[in-house]
Design a protein around this motif. Structure first.
Motif, PDB file in Angstrom:
ATOM      1  N   SER A 276     -27.547   0.171   9.331  1.00  0.00           N
ATOM      2  CA  SER A 276     -27.507  -1.153   8.348  1.00  0.00           C
ATOM      3  C   SER A 276     -27.261  -0.761   7.149  1.00  0.00           C
TER       4      SER A 276
ATOM      5  N   LEU B 145     -27.622  -5.658   1.840  1.00  0.00           N
ATOM      6  CA  LEU B 145     -26.458  -6.677   1.311  1.00  0.00           C
ATOM      7  C   LEU B 145     -26.792  -7.467   0.162  1.00  0.00           C
TER       8      LEU B 145
ATOM      9  N   GLN C  82     -31.949  -9.155   2.196  1.00  0.00           N
ATOM     10  CA  GLN C  82     -31.194  -9.375   3.254  1.00  0.00           C
ATOM     11  C   GLN C  82     -30.441  -7.954   3.744  1.00  0.00           C
TER      12      GLN C  82
ATOM     13  N   GLY D 272     -27.836  -6.046   6.416  1.00  0.00           N
ATOM     14  CA  GLY D 272     -26.782  -6.569   7.237  1.00  0.00           C
ATOM     15  C   GLY D 272     -26.588  -5.381   8.385  1.00  0.00           C
TER      16      GLY D 272
ATOM     17  N   GLU E 102     -23.903  -5.146  12.179  1.00  0.00           N
ATOM     18  CA  GLU E 102     -22.626  -5.860  12.701  1.00  0.00           C
ATOM     19  C   GLU E 102     -22.964  -6.451  14.165  1.00  0.00           C
TER      20      GLU E 102
ATOM     21  N   LYS F 136     -25.874  -8.888  16.848  1.00  0.00           N
ATOM     22  CA  LYS F 136     -26.935  -9.557  16.561  1.00  0.00           C
ATOM     23  C   LYS F 136     -28.368  -8.792  17.468  1.00  0.00           C
TER      24      LYS F 136
ATOM     25  N   ILE G 174     -29.362  -9.831   9.004  1.00  0.00           N
ATOM     26  CA  ILE G 174     -28.500 -10.611   9.440  1.00  0.00           C
ATOM     27  C   ILE G 174     -27.235 -10.170   9.789  1.00  0.00           C
ATOM     28  N   VAL G 175     -26.308 -10.704  10.727  1.00  0.00           N
ATOM     29  CA  VAL G 175     -25.107 -10.104  11.322  1.00  0.00           C
ATOM     30  C   VAL G 175     -24.044 -10.426  10.152  1.00  0.00           C
ATOM     31  N   ALA G 176     -23.298  -9.142  10.013  1.00  0.00           N
ATOM     32  CA  ALA G 176     -22.294  -9.392   8.702  1.00  0.00           C
ATOM     33  C   ALA G 176     -21.499  -8.506   8.866  1.00  0.00           C
ATOM     34  N   LYS G 177     -20.179  -8.289   8.468  1.00  0.00           N
ATOM     35  CA  LYS G 177     -19.077  -7.348   8.485  1.00  0.00           C
ATOM     36  C   LYS G 177     -19.474  -6.379   7.224  1.00  0.00           C
ATOM     37  N   LEU G 178     -19.938  -5.137   7.826  1.00  0.00           N
ATOM     38  CA  LEU G 178     -20.238  -4.057   6.701  1.00  0.00           C
ATOM     39  C   LEU G 178     -19.106  -3.507   6.028  1.00  0.00           C
TER      40      LEU G 178
END
Length: 132
Positions: free
Chosen positions: A55, A58, A66, A68, A70, A72, A104-108
């Motif tokens: 993780s 972010l 927050q 992040g 990749e 859920k 949170i789900v995010a493009k890292l």
């Protein structure tokens, strides 16, 4: 929070020991504190260390960090009530200010030294492309 033990004790003991928040806490401060944060969480919930290892912090919005990931399933682990209490208590302890965490789900973003990043730079530099 009261029944969650930390390296220094209960929430009340924590804020007696560390009453002064870090001035101007920002995301750079969080990046500096991140290795210690992961180490302290691993001591309390070893199974979370893998999730924290993949993780990235972010954004810092007010008192909410927050984090992040990749997938859920990893965000769900960070947001699980029991895990979240420990994460927030440890983060509050090392930042010396009350903090909350949101997975949170995010493009890292890629690490600059990662193999993928180095390959991309080499291809751009030499005008190459991946085949196969």
């Amino acid at each position: 929070w009261r029944d969650v033990p930390t390296a220094v004790g209960t929430k009340e003991e924590l804020f007696k020991i560390n009453p002064a928040p870090l001035a101007n806490l920002d995301l750079n401060n969080i990046f500096d504190l991140w290795p210690e944060f992961v180490r302290l969480v691993q001591a309390q919930i070893p199974s979370l260390s893998m999730t924290l290892g993949i993780s990235k912090p972010l954004a810092l919005i007010g008192d909410i960090l927050q984090v992040g990931v990749e997938y859920k399933i990893h965000a769900d682990r960070l947001n699980d009530v029991k895990n979240r209490k420990v994460l927030e208590l440890v983060l509050s302890e090392i930042s010396k200010t009350p903090m909350r965490i949101e997975g949170i789900v995010a493009k890292l973003p890629e690490d600059p030294g990662s193999a993928g990043s180095l390959m991309k730079k080499a291809l751009e530099t030499f005008g190459g492309r991946v085949v196969g």
